[in-house]
Motif scaffolding. Structure first.
Motif, PDB file in Angstrom:
ATOM      1  N   GLU A   1     -24.016  44.681  36.353  1.00  0.00           N
ATOM      2  CA  GLU A   1     -23.303  45.865  35.868  1.00  0.00           C
ATOM      3  C   GLU A   1     -22.356  46.413  36.938  1.00  0.00           C
ATOM      4  OE1 GLU A   1     -27.290  47.099  35.737  1.00  0.00           O
ATOM      5  OE2 GLU A   1     -26.973  45.063  35.007  1.00  0.00           O
ATOM      6  N   ALA A   2     -22.768  46.304  38.198  1.00  0.00           N
ATOM      7  CA  ALA A   2     -22.072  47.061  39.256  1.00  0.00           C
ATOM      8  C   ALA A   2     -20.869  46.339  39.851  1.00  0.00           C
ATOM      9  CB  ALA A   2     -23.063  47.395  40.375  1.00  0.00           C
ATOM     10  N   CYS A   3     -20.873  45.018  39.869  1.00  0.00           N
ATOM     11  CA  CYS A   3     -19.815  44.292  40.586  1.00  0.00           C
ATOM     12  C   CYS A   3     -18.451  44.500  39.915  1.00  0.00           C
ATOM     13  CB  CYS A   3     -20.143  42.805  40.622  1.00  0.00           C
ATOM     14  SG  CYS A   3     -18.822  41.843  41.368  1.00  0.00           S
ATOM     15  N   ALA A   4     -17.477  44.888  40.709  1.00  0.00           N
ATOM     16  CA  ALA A   4     -16.136  45.165  40.186  1.00  0.00           C
ATOM     17  C   ALA A   4     -15.485  43.929  39.577  1.00  0.00           C
ATOM     18  CB  ALA A   4     -15.259  45.711  41.310  1.00  0.00           C
ATOM     19  N   PHE A   5     -15.948  42.748  39.966  1.00  0.00           N
ATOM     20  CA  PHE A   5     -15.303  41.517  39.498  1.00  0.00           C
ATOM     21  C   PHE A   5     -16.088  40.825  38.390  1.00  0.00           C
ATOM     22  CE2 PHE A   5     -14.057  42.619  43.725  1.00  0.00           C
ATOM     23  CZ  PHE A   5     -12.687  42.697  43.568  1.00  0.00           C
ATOM     24  N   ILE A   6     -17.288  41.362  38.104  1.00  0.00           N
ATOM     25  CA  ILE A   6     -18.073  40.813  36.991  1.00  0.00           C
ATOM     26  C   ILE A   6     -17.972  41.761  35.797  1.00  0.00           C
ATOM     27  CG2 ILE A   6     -20.415  40.214  36.224  1.00  0.00           C
ATOM     28  CD1 ILE A   6     -21.036  39.411  39.116  1.00  0.00           C
ATOM     29  N   ASN A   7     -17.983  43.061  36.079  1.00  0.00           N
ATOM     30  CA  ASN A   7     -18.012  44.051  35.004  1.00  0.00           C
ATOM     31  C   ASN A   7     -17.055  45.201  35.311  1.00  0.00           C
ATOM     32  OD1 ASN A   7     -18.853  45.518  32.732  1.00  0.00           O
ATOM     33  ND2 ASN A   7     -20.482  46.535  33.886  1.00  0.00           N
ATOM     34  N   GLN A   8     -15.783  45.003  35.017  1.00  0.00           N
ATOM     35  CA  GLN A   8     -14.794  46.057  35.246  1.00  0.00           C
ATOM     36  C   GLN A   8     -15.114  47.233  34.318  1.00  0.00           C
ATOM     37  OE1 GLN A   8     -12.083  48.599  34.428  1.00  0.00           O
ATOM     38  NE2 GLN A   8     -11.743  46.944  32.970  1.00  0.00           N
ATOM     39  N   GLN A   9     -15.383  48.398  34.894  1.00  0.00           N
ATOM     40  CA  GLN A   9     -15.750  49.554  34.054  1.00  0.00           C
ATOM     41  C   GLN A   9     -15.149  50.828  34.644  1.00  0.00           C
ATOM     42  OE1 GLN A   9     -19.911  50.590  34.269  1.00  0.00           O
ATOM     43  NE2 GLN A   9     -20.230  49.520  36.193  1.00  0.00           N
ATOM     44  N   ILE A  10     -13.910  50.719  35.133  1.00  0.00           N
ATOM     45  CA  ILE A  10     -13.287  51.867  35.804  1.00  0.00           C
ATOM     46  C   ILE A  10     -13.219  53.079  34.864  1.00  0.00           C
ATOM     47  CG2 ILE A  10     -11.164  52.723  36.911  1.00  0.00           C
ATOM     48  CD1 ILE A  10     -10.730  49.902  37.981  1.00  0.00           C
ATOM     49  N   GLY A  11     -12.869  52.834  33.596  1.00  0.00           N
ATOM     50  CA  GLY A  11     -12.724  53.941  32.640  1.00  0.00           C
ATOM     51  C   GLY A  11     -14.007  54.764  32.533  1.00  0.00           C
ATOM     52  N   ASP A  12     -15.143  54.095  32.312  1.00  0.00           N
ATOM     53  CA  ASP A  12     -16.423  54.816  32.166  1.00  0.00           C
ATOM     54  C   ASP A  12     -16.786  55.525  33.462  1.00  0.00           C
ATOM     55  OD1 ASP A  12     -16.584  53.866  29.659  1.00  0.00           O
ATOM     56  OD2 ASP A  12     -18.016  52.258  30.104  1.00  0.00           O
ATOM     57  N   LEU A  13     -16.571  54.850  34.575  1.00  0.00           N
ATOM     58  CA  LEU A  13     -16.961  55.443  35.861  1.00  0.00           C
ATOM     59  C   LEU A  13     -16.051  56.610  36.239  1.00  0.00           C
ATOM     60  CD1 LEU A  13     -17.940  52.232  37.888  1.00  0.00           C
ATOM     61  CD2 LEU A  13     -19.476  53.956  36.935  1.00  0.00           C
ATOM     62  N   GLU A  14     -14.795  56.563  35.790  1.00  0.00           N
ATOM     63  CA  GLU A  14     -13.899  57.712  36.050  1.00  0.00           C
ATOM     64  C   GLU A  14     -14.465  58.961  35.373  1.00  0.00           C
ATOM     65  OE1 GLU A  14      -9.303  56.331  36.810  1.00  0.00           O
ATOM     66  OE2 GLU A  14     -10.017  56.209  34.757  1.00  0.00           O
ATOM     67  N   THR A  15     -14.908  58.801  34.140  1.00  0.00           N
ATOM     68  CA  THR A  15     -15.463  59.956  33.426  1.00  0.00           C
ATOM     69  C   THR A  15     -16.733  60.440  34.122  1.00  0.00           C
ATOM     70  OG1 THR A  15     -14.530  59.079  31.406  1.00  0.00           O
ATOM     71  CG2 THR A  15     -16.192  60.779  31.147  1.00  0.00           C
ATOM     72  N   GLN A  16     -17.553  59.499  34.589  1.00  0.00           N
ATOM     73  CA  GLN A  16     -18.789  59.878  35.296  1.00  0.00           C
ATOM     74  C   GLN A  16     -18.470  60.622  36.609  1.00  0.00           C
ATOM     75  OE1 GLN A  16     -21.664  56.577  36.204  1.00  0.00           O
ATOM     76  NE2 GLN A  16     -21.591  57.441  38.259  1.00  0.00           N
ATOM     77  N   ALA A  17     -17.478  60.129  37.354  1.00  0.00           N
ATOM     78  CA  ALA A  17     -17.199  60.701  38.679  1.00  0.00           C
ATOM     79  C   ALA A  17     -16.378  61.982  38.605  1.00  0.00           C
ATOM     80  CB  ALA A  17     -16.473  59.671  39.546  1.00  0.00           C
ATOM     81  N   HIS A  18     -15.456  62.050  37.648  1.00  0.00           N
ATOM     82  CA  HIS A  18     -14.508  63.180  37.639  1.00  0.00           C
ATOM     83  C   HIS A  18     -14.684  64.087  36.417  1.00  0.00           C
ATOM     84  CE1 HIS A  18     -12.884  60.665  40.711  1.00  0.00           C
ATOM     85  NE2 HIS A  18     -12.265  59.837  39.906  1.00  0.00           N
ATOM     86  N   ASN A  19     -15.685  63.801  35.585  1.00  0.00           N
ATOM     87  CA  ASN A  19     -15.981  64.610  34.390  1.00  0.00           C
ATOM     88  C   ASN A  19     -14.899  64.572  33.323  1.00  0.00           C
ATOM     89  OD1 ASN A  19     -18.541  65.560  35.085  1.00  0.00           O
ATOM     90  ND2 ASN A  19     -17.612  67.040  36.499  1.00  0.00           N
ATOM     91  N   ARG A  20     -13.971  63.663  33.432  1.00  0.00           N
ATOM     92  CA  ARG A  20     -12.997  63.494  32.341  1.00  0.00           C
ATOM     93  C   ARG A  20     -12.302  62.148  32.529  1.00  0.00           C
ATOM     94  NH1 ARG A  20      -7.591  64.086  33.550  1.00  0.00           N
ATOM     95  NH2 ARG A  20      -7.059  65.177  35.491  1.00  0.00           N
ATOM     96  N   PRO A  21     -11.783  61.575  31.433  1.00  0.00           N
ATOM     97  CA  PRO A  21     -11.087  60.300  31.583  1.00  0.00           C
ATOM     98  C   PRO A  21      -9.678  60.484  32.135  1.00  0.00           C
ATOM     99  CG  PRO A  21     -11.096  60.961  29.285  1.00  0.00           C
ATOM    100  CD  PRO A  21     -11.844  62.024  30.034  1.00  0.00           C
TER     101      PRO A  21
END
Ligand code: FAD
Ligand code: SF4
Length: 397
Positions: A41-61
């Motif tokens: 789940e975590a590796c940037a090159f196996i599972n690109q999930q920037i969109g979901d993590l942006e919402t998690q880190a910054h509280n909005r997409p």
């Protein structure tokens, strides 16, 4: 009865073992720890999930309809800044090191993940958890090589630290955000730098040998806003080489496959980003992504000169022309490269437009690389914002 977290039963990979992301591994360090448990789940090159993590880190997409957010990610503020008293030997003026020192001195964090170099080799990365200002200072300046910053994650949990600052580049921060909740911290602060075209230690040697007049004395280099690479040598002298004069044919394979497949140039998941490319020459560029980032920046504001970001010129034609030139590995004769450097510096993109120029040229190049080398990954690996950026250009097959 206390239960053991499942990841503690996992085992770090040996340094010589092939990584789960195979040739795309950026050696971020996660797999050197028991957090390898989360790699799929975590590796940037196996599972690109920037969109979901942006919402998690910054509280909005990211607002893809806002042209600045499309390019530079979620943010509440941007500015150009430089330290009134630069730190000697820092990559730029040392805003990153100063911020980390301030957070430690004020007791806001108990430790800082950063990367020093080994005694034998100034460019060989050695990630540490710094607990003193001296250790942070010793980590200043870029190690322009893939660096396993997350390899110290097990140590954090063992040390019992609860408040931590991590300094890192995009791929490291993406994996960090994915395991953030497992680290047992009360508060994590993330200070990011943009990152592009990184190399292995062997690749760096090739780059220095093909580009600099004196590879063994280089202490520092940067691809600057004046379209030249600036090398600083041990004796304090500076050497500049125009981008257009780089021996592209010899350097084509030098960049790590991870960096040829990366679409997180601007470190989308950090709380605060400190780079240079959106600022005028000599200044650094700051992107405040969320309230935590603002809290961090406020700690050093009285040490900085600041000015609003600016944007000048039009990058589009230069980017379009660079696409086939890079693809065919064209190298200009040095006199033509210098002339082109001078012309483009006078009339070329500046400030945020220079940052867009650099993002566009790298995203188009990387899109083609993934399409040709990992076509099965293309759809899921390229984030929506990058697809929109690439769509502005005509790409070769
Ligand atoms: P300093 O005070 O000198 O501190 C530098 C910090 O960087 C240290 O804390 C150290 O721990 C950390 N660091 C050094 N090497 C690495 C590494 N390999 N991985 C993770 N962390 C590291 N900015 C742009 O705007 N555009 C770019 O294209 C760009 N490319 C970059 C490429 C690389 C490989 C790196 C590492 C950085 C890049 N940056 C880029 C960021 C920029 O070069 C400066 O690092 C940033 O502006 C901070 O400067 P400073 O003087 O404040 O840092
Ligand atoms: Fe593991 Fe990081 Fe390499 Fe992915 S990039 S395989 S998480 S070390």
């Amino acid at each position: 009865m206390t239960s053991v977290s499942p990841h503690k039963k996992a085992k770090a990979l040996k340094p010589t073992s092939r990584r789960p992301a195979k040739e795309l591994c950026s050696e971020c360090g996660l797999c050197d720890t028991y957090y390898i448990h989360y790699v799929k789940e975590a590796c940037a090159f196996i599972n690109q999930q920037i969109g979901d993590l942006e919402t998690q880190a910054h509280n909005r997409p990211r607002n893809l309809d806002n042209p600045d957010e499309l390019y530079f990610g979620v943010h509440q503020d941007m500015m150009a800044a430089r330290k009134q008293q630069p730190i000697e030997g820092a990559q730029w003026t040392g805003i990153v090191s100063s911020l980390a020192i301030e957070m430690l001195n004020r007791g806001i964090v108990e430790g800082v993940v950063c990367v020093q170099n080994t005694k034998e080799d100034r460019f060989q990365p050695m990630p540490i958890i710094a607990r003193t200002p001296e250790e942070i200072l010793a980590a200043r300046v870029n190690k322009p090589t893939l660096s396993p910053n997350l390899s110290v994650l097990e140590e954090i949990e063992k040390s019992g630290m609860k408040r931590l600052l991590v300094i890192g580049v995009g791929c490291q921060i993406q994996a960090l955000r994915a395991v953030e909740k497992q680290l047992g911290l009360e508060k994590l602060y993330v200070l990011g730098t943009p990152c592009v075209d990184n190399v292995t230690r062997a690749g760096l040697q090739k780059f220095l040998e093909t580009t600099s007049r004196s590879p063994e004395t280089v202490v520092h280099y940067e691809f600057m806003q004046d379209f030249r690479v600036h090398f600083k040598h041990e004796d304090g002298s500076t050497e500049t080489v125009p981008f257009f004069g780089l021996k592209t044919n010899k350097l084509k394979d030098v960049f790590a496959p991870s960096c040829m497949s990366c679409f997180d140039y601007v470190n989308s998941l950090a709380d605060l980003v400190v780079g240079y490319m959106g600022a005028p020459f000599g200044w650094q560029w700051i992107v405040v992504r969320n309230d935590t980032g603002k809290e961090m920046l406020d700690l050093v504001k009285d040490q900085l000169d600041t000015q609003p970001v600016m944007s000048q010129g039009n990058r589009k034609e230069a980017v379009q022309q660079s696409i086939p030139a890079y693809d065919k590995a064209v190298t200009l004769p040095m006199w033509a490269a210098k002339l082109m450097g001078v012309v483009i510096e006078r009339i070329g993109p500046k400030g945020l437009e220079y940052a867009r120029f650099s993002i566009d040229s790298h995203f188009t190049r990387n899109y083609l690389y993934v399409k040709r080398n990992h076509p099965e990954k293309l759809e899921a690996h390229v984030p929506e914002y990058a697809k929109r950026i690439v769509e502005q250009y005509k790409l070769p097959e």
